[in-house]
Enzyme design. Sequence first.
Site, PDB file in Angstrom:
ATOM      1  CE  LYS A 190       7.880 -42.383   1.262  1.00 56.08           C
ATOM      2  NZ  LYS A 190       6.952 -42.526   2.357  1.00 56.08           N
ATOM      3  CB  VAL A 247       3.666 -41.967  -6.474  1.00 57.78           C
ATOM      4  CG1 VAL A 247       5.084 -42.061  -5.935  1.00 57.78           C
ATOM      5  CG2 VAL A 247       2.808 -41.159  -5.517  1.00 57.78           C
ATOM      6  CD  GLU A 265       3.422 -54.430  -9.708  1.00 55.09           C
ATOM      7  OE1 GLU A 265       2.300 -54.363 -10.243  1.00 55.09           O
ATOM      8  OE2 GLU A 265       4.408 -54.969 -10.235  1.00 55.09           O
ATOM      9  CB  CYS A 299      -2.159 -53.770  -6.858  1.00 57.72           C
ATOM     10  SG  CYS A 299      -1.136 -52.871  -5.752  1.00 57.72           S
ATOM     11  CD  GLU A 400      -5.444 -49.022  -8.270  1.00 49.89           C
ATOM     12  OE1 GLU A 400      -4.600 -48.114  -8.208  1.00 49.89           O
ATOM     13  OE2 GLU A 400      -5.168 -50.234  -8.191  1.00 49.89           O
TER      14      GLU A 400
HETATM   15  C1  UN1 Z   1      -1.075 -55.887  -3.898  1.00 50.53           C
HETATM   16  O1  UN1 Z   1      -2.275 -55.820  -3.968  1.00 50.53           O
HETATM   17  O2  UN1 Z   1      -0.367 -54.871  -4.016  1.00 50.53           O
HETATM   18  O3  UN1 Z   1      -2.069 -61.487  -4.895  1.00 50.53           O
HETATM   19  C2  UN1 Z   1      -0.352 -57.141  -3.606  1.00 50.53           C
HETATM   20  C3  UN1 Z   1      -2.407 -60.865  -3.903  1.00 50.53           C
HETATM   21  C4  UN1 Z   1      -1.417 -60.702  -2.783  1.00 50.53           C
HETATM   22  C5  UN1 Z   1      -0.525 -59.555  -3.080  1.00 50.53           C
HETATM   23  C6  UN1 Z   1      -1.256 -58.301  -3.446  1.00 50.53           C
HETATM   24  N1  UN1 Z   1      -0.654 -61.898  -2.617  1.00 50.53           N
HETATM   25  O4  UN1 Z   1      -3.527 -60.388  -3.806  1.00 50.53           O
END
Ligand code: UN1
Length: 511
Positions: A190, A247, A265, A299, A400
């Site tokens: 999804k 989520v 994650e 992230c 965040e």
């Molecule tokens: C993410 O931000 O969910 O290390 C992944 C990084 C990328 C992956 C980020 N290769 O910033």
Amino acid sequence: MASTEHATTTGKASTKPKVYRNFIDGEWVEASTGETFENVNPADTRDIVGIFQKSGKKDVDAAVEAAKRAYAKWRLVPAPRRAEIIYKATAILEQRKEAYSQDMTREMGKVIKETRGDTQEAIDTGYYMAGEGRRMFGHTTPSELPNKFAMCVRQPLGVCGMITPWNFPMAIPSWKLFPALIAGNTAVIKPAQDTPLSVFNFVSALTDAGVPKGVVNIVTGFGSMVGTPLTEHPDVRAISLTGSSEVGRIVGAACAQSFKRCSLELGGKNPMIVLDDANLELALEGALWGAFGTTGQRCTATSRIIIQKGVYRKFLDELVARAKKLKIGNGLDESVDMGPAVNKKQMETDLEYIAIGQKEGAKMLCGGHRLDKGEHAHGWFLEPTVFADVDAKMRIAQEEIFGPVVSCIPCNDLDHAVEIANGVAYGLSSALYTKDVNRAFKAIRDLEAGITYINAPTIGAEVHLPFGGVKQTGNGHREGGIGAFDFYTEWKAIYVDYSDRLQKAQIDRPE
Ligand code: UN1
């Protein structure tokens, strides 16, 4: 019914948006709900990238059933053969890299050089994982009994559900799909509703390479209508989610009900520490890239910069001067440094946090506004925003944001910096700038994070190393690297007794 075969739109705005259907059992099918939603370009909301299916439980059920049927055969295809198909798919991705990257910029806004990197990350993952088709090592070990052989092998799980985010619309699906498929699983994916096209493009490469029907299925739509039934489906063995903590909490709880394996994650509040002895030029370049790359929507984004007092003012002056110079605009323009927020809601969240920061008493040194005039009139653009004199306990230093907003916090020394760095709920990425190897190794040991960079920003993980975080960033699983197979396989222990007699472990103790 008119045929709407899937094909890339190569980044061009067309007058009549293309309709995309779900991909179930090798067929393009409409959602059972009869409803659709629009995928809109965040740099220009007049541009409709495509119309996608707003699916429901029935569509999820059909996809899971197809994946379950396909699993019966796919799991028996030798892993090196499965890997050959993945290798081929990766070569196709390489050929289509530019078109797919342009589609990605158009659907989610990040600048073209970054979407090329995103597609490349999927390519890197494909080649890396294809190699695993001839490895995926198990191990043998001595048995405690004579004439008995012991070993263990990795076996697939079955149908895996994948819920993927919009910020890395192809790289992150590849982190999940490639190892899952190499290991012999099948999948229902999804995509985030902001970026279904990139997942369609990715899966097109897989099917064009010969991935059999039913092995990968796409069901588009919203979390409550697609994500929830997928998570709750009894025939789904595992769920892998990259998304928000909010989520993640729901998905984790739902998976616990049926004892599904679940990889989460989630968020980050990634610190970059700059000590007095750092190469300041390097740190500034890294800060700018870490904080404002991908419009801060990683992230791994650098969302806190913890700066030692000796260089605090100098660093801030330079950072602000450079942030002000960043060119904001449509990411398809090669000269643009930063694209829009992915959607209106994310832009509003960013603005809300900017207001919170000001109310909390942090000093806003630049940015803070939406850009909505001239070339920015139809998109969700924001200025890069730098807050200084931030207290480590303020909300803008704890929560965040997922936008181009960075909080700068002064510190006394490395110990103080590490204390601040660790003083949040998350622990994904972290960075330290110093020339002192002793301090570097102390930080590597003490920073509570799944990833630590020395003299490099918090973003830029490579695909063959474990990716994931500690504390509330996730639930302990890792994507990328060999560790991905720990999620997508079950260990099977195998004992072969060739003694021709009953031997009792723990009870018969041969001399
Ligand atoms: C993410 O931000 O969910 O290390 C992944 C990084 C990328 C992956 C980020 N290769 O910033």
